[in-house]
Write an enzyme that holds these catalytic residues in place. Structure first.
Site, PDB file in Angstrom:
ATOM      1  N   SER A 146     -10.742 -33.539  26.378  1.00 20.43           N
ATOM      2  CA  SER A 146     -11.873 -32.703  25.957  1.00 20.43           C
ATOM      3  C   SER A 146     -12.223 -31.724  27.066  1.00 20.43           C
ATOM      4  O   SER A 146     -12.041 -32.032  28.259  1.00 20.43           O
ATOM      5  CB  SER A 146     -13.096 -33.585  25.682  1.00 20.43           C
ATOM      6  N   TYR A 160     -18.736 -40.008  28.486  1.00 26.27           N
ATOM      7  CA  TYR A 160     -17.679 -39.476  27.619  1.00 26.27           C
ATOM      8  C   TYR A 160     -16.763 -38.539  28.416  1.00 26.27           C
ATOM      9  O   TYR A 160     -15.529 -38.662  28.361  1.00 26.27           O
ATOM     10  CB  TYR A 160     -18.317 -38.720  26.444  1.00 26.27           C
TER      11      TYR A 160
END
Ligand code: NAP
Length: 251
Positions: A146, A160
């Site tokens: 990501s 995350y």
């Protein structure tokens, strides 16, 4: 489809980027195992769409926090098709916005169990089947990282972002480890993509809200990410390993 058709496992293939990847890969001739955790109906609908288009697929439940589930998923693919040629390590979660000084140990453990340990275990099982060192015929692994790993996701979900940082490192290390064993390992780095993941983090409007921070001034689609994933799986990417392809609209 024939017994010569390549076999792919897509983790988290029931929705979002995973579903788009399963559909596109099937159109390119892959037989696809569509993994899901809870949403059986969504996985069944992806399978139906593949079959309606003349492809071959089946849905397989496995929770990435359970090693036994992951082993059973790979066994089910062995039993059904007797080969494995590709893995897309796509299943992943976010959580509600929180500062690091507000995070519980349970939250951090769950984030890393799904986004990191589960990915390692799936990669391990794929290498055990595909590596020429283990008698396999080679293959390709694509991991989902990501843009958060680059920017840290401060005040939102640093846990995350850090879990995806681990995926960046796994991609480089595993790629080098199996480079002479017929396996390529690459990653795709999406930016802000219009899927249900944002609602699951309590921010259903995130794509619209973040649009202006993206040089292209829009969120991406799951299909646009799937195109990059299926390219890296394919022989068109035969000299790429340890690479990460940004699909971020320039962010
Ligand atoms: P999504 O729409 O929320 O879909 C998540 C998928 O993962 C679903 O198929 C879900 O299955 C599955 N899943 C969740 N927890 C699981 C578990 N414990 N075991 C097995 N499967 C599980 O997510 P997405 O936006 O498509 O994201 C896919 C990947 O891209 C993730 O790794 C994410 O971090 C990454 N990514 C997304 C974005 C974005 O903006 N969307 C940006 C950067 C990176 P069920 O349907 O059964 O729940």
């Amino acid at each position: 489809m024939s017994a010569d058709s390549k076999v792919l496992i897509v983790t988290g293939g029931s929705r979002g980027i995973g579903a788009a990847t399963a559909l596109l890969a099937a159109r390119r001739g892959w037989r696809v195992a569509v993994n899901y955790a809870r949403d059986e109906a969504a996985a069944a609908s992806v399978v139906s769409q593949i079959v309606a288009e003349g492809g071959e697929a089946f849905a397989i439940q496995a929770d990435m926090v359970r090693e036994a589930d992951i082993l059973a998923m790979f066994d089910a693919v062995d039993t059904r098709w007797g080969r494995l040629d590709g893995l897309v390590n796509n299943a992943g979660i976010v959580d509600e916005s929180a500062r690091v000084d507000e995070m519980s140990a349970e939250r951090i453990s769950r984030m890393f169990a799904i986004n990191v340990t589960g990915v390692f275990l799936c990669a391990r099982e794929a290498v055990r089947r595909m590596s020429t060192r283990h008698g396999g015929d080679g293959g390709a692994i694509v991991n989902l990282t990501s843009a958060a790993a680059r920017i840290g996701a401060a005040n939102q979900y640093v846990d995350y972002a850090a879990s995806k940082g681990a995926i960046d490192t796994l991609t480089i290390g595993l790629a080098r480890e199996v480079a002479t064993e017929g396996i390529r390992v690459n990653a795709v780095r999406p930016g802000i993509i219009d899927t249900e993941i944002h609602a699951s983090g309590g921010e259903p409007e995130r794509v619209a809200q973040m649009r202006e921070q993206v040089p292209m001034q829009r969120g991406g689609t799951a299909d646009e990410v799937a195109q990059a994933i299926v390219y890296l799986l394919s022989e068109d990417a035969s000299y790429s390993t340890g690479a990460t392809l940004d699909v971020t609209g320039g962010r």
